[in-house]
Design a protein around this motif. Structure first.
Motif, PDB file in Angstrom:
ATOM      1  N   VAL A  23      26.861   0.687   1.611  1.00 34.88           N
ATOM      2  CA  VAL A  23      26.995   2.012   0.998  1.00 34.88           C
ATOM      3  C   VAL A  23      25.667   2.499   0.420  1.00 34.88           C
ATOM      4  O   VAL A  23      25.280   3.651   0.631  1.00 34.88           O
ATOM      5  CB  VAL A  23      28.103   2.000  -0.083  1.00 34.88           C
ATOM      6  N   PRO A  24      24.902   1.668  -0.325  1.00 33.43           N
ATOM      7  CA  PRO A  24      23.613   2.143  -0.847  1.00 33.43           C
ATOM      8  C   PRO A  24      22.663   2.618   0.247  1.00 33.43           C
ATOM      9  O   PRO A  24      21.957   3.618   0.058  1.00 33.43           O
ATOM     10  CB  PRO A  24      23.059   0.915  -1.568  1.00 33.43           C
ATOM     11  N   VAL A  25      22.612   1.919   1.372  1.00 33.26           N
ATOM     12  CA  VAL A  25      21.743   2.343   2.476  1.00 33.26           C
ATOM     13  C   VAL A  25      22.173   3.712   2.978  1.00 33.26           C
ATOM     14  O   VAL A  25      21.343   4.606   3.216  1.00 33.26           O
ATOM     15  CB  VAL A  25      21.791   1.313   3.625  1.00 33.26           C
ATOM     16  N   THR A  26      23.482   3.908   3.131  1.00 29.33           N
ATOM     17  CA  THR A  26      23.993   5.193   3.599  1.00 29.33           C
ATOM     18  C   THR A  26      23.645   6.311   2.624  1.00 29.33           C
ATOM     19  O   THR A  26      23.217   7.403   3.033  1.00 29.33           O
ATOM     20  CB  THR A  26      25.522   5.121   3.780  1.00 29.33           C
ATOM     21  N   LEU A  27      23.812   6.056   1.332  1.00 32.00           N
ATOM     22  CA  LEU A  27      23.515   7.082   0.330  1.00 32.00           C
ATOM     23  C   LEU A  27      22.040   7.442   0.325  1.00 32.00           C
ATOM     24  O   LEU A  27      21.673   8.617   0.182  1.00 32.00           O
ATOM     25  CB  LEU A  27      23.939   6.595  -1.054  1.00 32.00           C
ATOM     26  N   ASP A  28      21.180   6.450   0.471  1.00 30.99           N
ATOM     27  CA  ASP A  28      19.744   6.720   0.520  1.00 30.99           C
ATOM     28  C   ASP A  28      19.402   7.635   1.696  1.00 30.99           C
ATOM     29  O   ASP A  28      18.553   8.531   1.580  1.00 30.99           O
ATOM     30  CB  ASP A  28      18.957   5.417   0.642  1.00 30.99           C
ATOM     31  N   LYS A  29      20.033   7.409   2.831  1.00 32.34           N
ATOM     32  CA  LYS A  29      19.789   8.240   4.005  1.00 32.34           C
ATOM     33  C   LYS A  29      20.285   9.666   3.796  1.00 32.34           C
ATOM     34  O   LYS A  29      19.660  10.634   4.245  1.00 32.34           O
ATOM     35  CB  LYS A  29      20.460   7.624   5.235  1.00 32.34           C
ATOM     36  N   ILE A  30      21.395   9.802   3.086  1.00 36.41           N
ATOM     37  CA  ILE A  30      21.957  11.130   2.823  1.00 36.41           C
ATOM     38  C   ILE A  30      20.997  11.970   1.979  1.00 36.41           C
ATOM     39  O   ILE A  30      20.676  13.116   2.320  1.00 36.41           O
ATOM     40  CB  ILE A  30      23.317  11.003   2.109  1.00 36.41           C
ATOM     41  N   THR A  31      20.529  11.417   0.872  1.00 35.69           N
ATOM     42  CA  THR A  31      19.672  12.200  -0.012  1.00 35.69           C
ATOM     43  C   THR A  31      18.290  12.432   0.599  1.00 35.69           C
ATOM     44  O   THR A  31      17.697  13.505   0.405  1.00 35.69           O
ATOM     45  CB  THR A  31      19.544  11.520  -1.385  1.00 35.69           C
ATOM     46  N   ALA A  32      17.779  11.457   1.355  1.00 40.80           N
ATOM     47  CA  ALA A  32      16.493  11.655   2.033  1.00 40.80           C
ATOM     48  C   ALA A  32      16.613  12.771   3.061  1.00 40.80           C
ATOM     49  O   ALA A  32      15.688  13.585   3.236  1.00 40.80           O
ATOM     50  CB  ALA A  32      16.055  10.360   2.709  1.00 40.80           C
ATOM     51  N   ALA A  33      17.751  12.828   3.748  1.00 47.19           N
ATOM     52  CA  ALA A  33      17.970  13.881   4.743  1.00 47.19           C
ATOM     53  C   ALA A  33      18.014  15.256   4.088  1.00 47.19           C
ATOM     54  O   ALA A  33      17.534  16.249   4.647  1.00 47.19           O
ATOM     55  CB  ALA A  33      19.269  13.623   5.500  1.00 47.19           C
ATOM     56  N   ALA A  34      18.580  15.332   2.885  1.00 49.83           N
ATOM     57  CA  ALA A  34      18.648  16.612   2.180  1.00 49.83           C
ATOM     58  C   ALA A  34      17.254  17.158   1.891  1.00 49.83           C
ATOM     59  O   ALA A  34      16.976  18.339   2.112  1.00 49.83           O
ATOM     60  CB  ALA A  34      19.434  16.453   0.887  1.00 49.83           C
ATOM     61  N   VAL A  35      16.368  16.296   1.414  1.00 47.78           N
ATOM     62  CA  VAL A  35      14.994  16.726   1.121  1.00 47.78           C
ATOM     63  C   VAL A  35      14.274  17.124   2.409  1.00 47.78           C
ATOM     64  O   VAL A  35      13.506  18.090   2.437  1.00 47.78           O
ATOM     65  CB  VAL A  35      14.229  15.607   0.397  1.00 47.78           C
ATOM     66  N   GLU A  36      14.532  16.394   3.471  1.00 51.42           N
ATOM     67  CA  GLU A  36      13.849  16.655   4.737  1.00 51.42           C
ATOM     68  C   GLU A  36      14.361  17.904   5.436  1.00 51.42           C
ATOM     69  O   GLU A  36      13.573  18.670   6.013  1.00 51.42           O
ATOM     70  CB  GLU A  36      14.030  15.452   5.669  1.00 51.42           C
ATOM     71  N   LEU A  37      15.666  18.155   5.380  1.00 52.88           N
ATOM     72  CA  LEU A  37      16.275  19.171   6.238  1.00 52.88           C
ATOM     73  C   LEU A  37      16.625  20.481   5.547  1.00 52.88           C
ATOM     74  O   LEU A  37      16.714  21.509   6.206  1.00 52.88           O
ATOM     75  CB  LEU A  37      17.550  18.610   6.885  1.00 52.88           C
TER      76      LEU A  37
END
Length: 227
Positions: A23-37
């Motif tokens: 779950v932590p890995v998934t959450l990190d990807k979610i928030t990183a994607a928000a900043v990127e996209l």
């Protein structure tokens, strides 16, 4: 915003979400994607409320955790309200002007360096709330209609990915628990020369008498060799 490019990014990100093994890995990807996209997004995080306490998950920078702690201490704020009351979305053009809805939070958030904010409730098809994805910009008016649309799209993918990650984690815990109980049964059977059924009854009785979860009782047997 180039929506074709955005769609390609989202497809790639969705596959990446589902590849996350925790779950932590998934959450990190979610928030990183928000900043990127998402256009205008400088920082992102997920806020969840557990027993009235706010928890910051996968913040991309300190600004996110500072905002979450501020909202918890004041018991008000857009992210706090979204997670607590299930508001589907919010978009604040200029935080410094929100002194009516969030009289205490707005001026303090402005001092933190927050200019504008957006947030999206994360839920699955059965409306099971998972928290709120919150996006921050240091500039007022940074988020456009396109930003909000992109945020909605990301949140819908993120909620599904987060639910899948939690289910995967739950299944893994179940498998680990089954293995631990099986090992404990073997220890008790060898130690007391009893059947598997009798060993399981012993574990269950101890669990009920001591008001301790069965998996914790089994772990005790594995660690200490006895009850």
């Amino acid at each position: 915003m180039d929506w074709r490019e955005f769609a390609v990014h989202m497809a790639t990100m969705s596959r990446s979400f589902l590849a996350g093994d925790t779950v932590p890995v998934t959450l990190d990807k979610i928030t990183a994607a928000a900043v990127e996209l998402v256009e205008g997004c400088d920082a992102a995080g997920i806020l969840v409320l557990r027993k009235g306490r706010a928890e910051s998950l996968a913040p991309t920078e300190r600004l996110v955790t500072d905002s979450d702690r501020l909202q918890e201490s004041l018991a008000e704020g857009p992210c706090f309200d979204a997670a607590r009351h299930g508001h589907p979305a919010f978009r604040i053009r200029d935080v410094s002007t929100e002194t009516v809805r969030w009289r205490a939070f707005a001026p303090e958030a402005h001092r933190l360096g927050i200019g504008s904010m957006m947030g999206f409730l994360l839920y699955t098809d059965d409306r099971h709330d998972l928290g709120a994805l919150n996006l921050y910009s240091r500039k007022p008016g940074a988020f456009t209609d396109d930003s909000e649309t992109a945020g909605w799209m990301l949140a819908s993918h993120a909620a599904t990915a987060l639910a899948a990650a939690r289910e995967h984690a739950s299944m893994r815990r179940a498998i680990d628990t089954r293995h631990t109980i099986g090992e404990a049964l073997g220890i008790l059977m060898a130690q007391h020369h009893i059947t598997e059924e009798d060993a399981f009854d012993t574990l269950r009785r101890y669990s009920q008498e001591k008001n301790v979860k069965l998996r914790d009782v089994a772990q005790q047997v594995c660690d200490e060799g006895t009850l």
